[in-house]
Scaffold this active site. Structure first.
Site, PDB file in Angstrom:
ATOM      1  N   TYR A  85      71.903  12.770 -37.406  1.00 16.12           N
ATOM      2  CA  TYR A  85      72.333  12.306 -36.081  1.00 16.12           C
ATOM      3  C   TYR A  85      71.770  13.201 -34.973  1.00 16.12           C
ATOM      4  O   TYR A  85      71.392  12.728 -33.918  1.00 16.12           O
ATOM      5  CB  TYR A  85      73.867  12.282 -36.001  1.00 16.12           C
ATOM      6  CG  TYR A  85      74.499  11.020 -36.532  1.00 16.12           C
ATOM      7  CD1 TYR A  85      74.015  10.395 -37.675  1.00 16.12           C
ATOM      8  CD2 TYR A  85      75.601  10.440 -35.903  1.00 16.12           C
ATOM      9  CE1 TYR A  85      74.598   9.253 -38.173  1.00 16.12           C
ATOM     10  CE2 TYR A  85      76.188   9.287 -36.396  1.00 16.12           C
ATOM     11  CZ  TYR A  85      75.683   8.698 -37.534  1.00 16.12           C
ATOM     12  OH  TYR A  85      76.269   7.561 -38.027  1.00 16.12           O
ATOM     13  N   ASP A 109      82.730  10.860 -36.186  1.00 14.64           N
ATOM     14  CA  ASP A 109      82.974   9.640 -35.417  1.00 14.64           C
ATOM     15  C   ASP A 109      83.870   9.973 -34.222  1.00 14.64           C
ATOM     16  O   ASP A 109      84.904  10.614 -34.393  1.00 14.64           O
ATOM     17  CB  ASP A 109      83.675   8.608 -36.313  1.00 14.64           C
ATOM     18  CG  ASP A 109      82.878   8.339 -37.586  1.00 14.64           C
ATOM     19  OD1 ASP A 109      82.015   7.457 -37.557  1.00 14.64           O
ATOM     20  OD2 ASP A 109      83.105   9.046 -38.593  1.00 14.64           O
ATOM     21  N   ASP A 142      77.386  15.057 -30.096  1.00 15.26           N
ATOM     22  CA  ASP A 142      76.652  14.641 -28.898  1.00 15.26           C
ATOM     23  C   ASP A 142      77.638  14.137 -27.840  1.00 15.26           C
ATOM     24  O   ASP A 142      77.217  13.737 -26.763  1.00 15.26           O
ATOM     25  CB  ASP A 142      75.693  13.498 -29.254  1.00 15.26           C
ATOM     26  CG  ASP A 142      76.457  12.307 -29.786  1.00 15.26           C
ATOM     27  OD1 ASP A 142      77.207  12.489 -30.767  1.00 15.26           O
ATOM     28  OD2 ASP A 142      76.346  11.210 -29.220  1.00 15.26           O
TER      29      ASP A 142
HETATM   30  N1  SAH Z   1      77.024  14.621 -40.580  1.00  6.90           N
HETATM   31  C1  SAH Z   1      76.052  13.534 -40.537  1.00  6.90           C
HETATM   32  C2  SAH Z   1      76.735  12.172 -40.410  1.00  6.90           C
HETATM   33  C3  SAH Z   1      77.552  11.969 -39.175  1.00  6.90           C
HETATM   34  S1  SAH Z   1      78.416  10.421 -39.136  1.00  6.90           S
HETATM   35  C4  SAH Z   1      75.082  13.778 -39.421  1.00  6.90           C
HETATM   36  O1  SAH Z   1      75.347  14.598 -38.538  1.00  6.90           O
HETATM   37  O2  SAH Z   1      74.019  13.141 -39.394  1.00  6.90           O
HETATM   38  C5  SAH Z   1      80.035  10.948 -39.636  1.00  6.90           C
HETATM   39  C6  SAH Z   1      80.220  10.876 -41.140  1.00  6.90           C
HETATM   40  O3  SAH Z   1      81.515  11.346 -41.453  1.00  6.90           O
HETATM   41  C7  SAH Z   1      80.146   9.457 -41.692  1.00  6.90           C
HETATM   42  O4  SAH Z   1      79.235   9.416 -42.762  1.00  6.90           O
HETATM   43  C8  SAH Z   1      81.575   9.158 -42.120  1.00  6.90           C
HETATM   44  O5  SAH Z   1      81.645   8.270 -43.205  1.00  6.90           O
HETATM   45  C9  SAH Z   1      82.100  10.534 -42.434  1.00  6.90           C
HETATM   46  N2  SAH Z   1      83.557  10.661 -42.299  1.00  6.90           N
HETATM   47  C10 SAH Z   1      84.292  10.287 -41.249  1.00  6.90           C
HETATM   48  N3  SAH Z   1      85.599  10.530 -41.446  1.00  6.90           N
HETATM   49  C11 SAH Z   1      85.696  11.098 -42.677  1.00  6.90           C
HETATM   50  C12 SAH Z   1      86.786  11.578 -43.462  1.00  6.90           C
HETATM   51  N4  SAH Z   1      88.040  11.517 -43.017  1.00  6.90           N
HETATM   52  N5  SAH Z   1      86.522  12.106 -44.667  1.00  6.90           N
HETATM   53  C13 SAH Z   1      85.246  12.152 -45.136  1.00  6.90           C
HETATM   54  N6  SAH Z   1      84.175  11.716 -44.444  1.00  6.90           N
HETATM   55  C14 SAH Z   1      84.399  11.197 -43.229  1.00  6.90           C
END
Ligand code: SAH
Length: 221
Positions: free
Chosen positions: A202, A124, A160
């Site tokens: 993603y 994120d 991205d």
């Molecule tokens: N890696 C996947 C999802 C990306 S979205 C892809 O590339 O498609 C980012 C993901 O990280 C989300 O599912 C969110 O819940 C998780 N996330 C964010 N902060 C986190 C944290 N501190 N500990 C564990 N998971 C986390």
């Protein structure tokens, strides 16, 4: 990634042997107790629905993988994918475990030097400056990764978001324990770094929209 709350998620996860209920119990003994081998342990932080990690784990039976995701509903999707692949492709996945965890607590789960590699895919972006600490590549998180990684261990980051890519490089350069060993602002057209690239959920979505994918390889010194 945030999904609508799925009420049954907690109970399904609690009854799935692939999901470690209290991962702190295995601090320092993941290889011996959980995987029962001496293969290196790699983790993915924020694994989402698991597309990347399941592909990687099936390609590399010689590495032990632990997938970490903070939300139950999201982890449930990864568990469902795992079940489906076991049925459809007859992959067994003895080298993969999942756990619902906030990455802030990684040092409670892995002993110093227990992790060889960390993957962070499309974290994120938290674009507002006041939430910079929440970015998974902020110096607070790097400190935690430093606590669990082996010397020479690596962190691979894909995103991205140019701002997050730049921020991550800056945060790494501000530490004395990590260095950037490779970087690209167009992974899919980088002949070296794209070799063997496994796309995440993603990544497929953003590259279908013709957005460039950034990648950073960071090494613990
Ligand atoms: N890696 C996947 C999802 C990306 S979205 C892809 O590339 O498609 C980012 C993901 O990280 C989300 O599912 C969110 O819940 C998780 N996330 C964010 N902060 C986190 C944290 N501190 N500990 C564990 N998971 C986390």
């Amino acid at each position: 990634m945030r999904l609508r709350n799925i009420p049954r998620a907690e109970s399904v996860l609690a009854n799935t042997p692939d999901v470690m209920q209290d991962p702190t119990l295995y601090k320092g003994s993941w290889q011996k107790e959980i995987f029962q081998n001496d293969h290196p342990v790699a983790i993915e932080v924020g694994m989402g629905k698991g597309q990347f990690l399941l592909t990687l784990a099936s390609q590399r039976p010689d590495i032990n993988y632990v997938g970490i995701e903070q939300y139950s509903s999201v982890l449930l999707r990864a568990v469902e994918r795992l079940d489906a692949q076991r049925k459809d492709r007859a992959v067994v996945f003895p080298n993969l475990r999942l756990t619902r965890l906030n990455a802030r607590t990684l040092p409670d789960v892995f002993a110093p030097g227990e992790v060889e590699k960390i993957y962070i895919n499309f974290p994120d972006p938290w674009p507002k400056a006041r939430y910079a600490k929440r970015r998974l590549t902020s110096k607070d998180y790097l400190t935690r990764y430093d606590q669990v990684l082996i010397p020479g261990g690596e962190i691979e980051v894909k995103t991205d978001q140019k701002d997050l890519f730049d921020f991550s490089k800056e945060q790494v350069m501000a530490t004395s324990s990590f260095t950037v060993t490779a970087a690209t602002s167009d992974l899919h057209h980088d002949p070296v770094l794209s070799a063997g690239n496994i796309q995440t959920e993603y990544e497929e979505k953003f590259s279908a929209q013709h957005q460039p994918i950034y990648k950073l390889v960071i090494r613990k010194m």
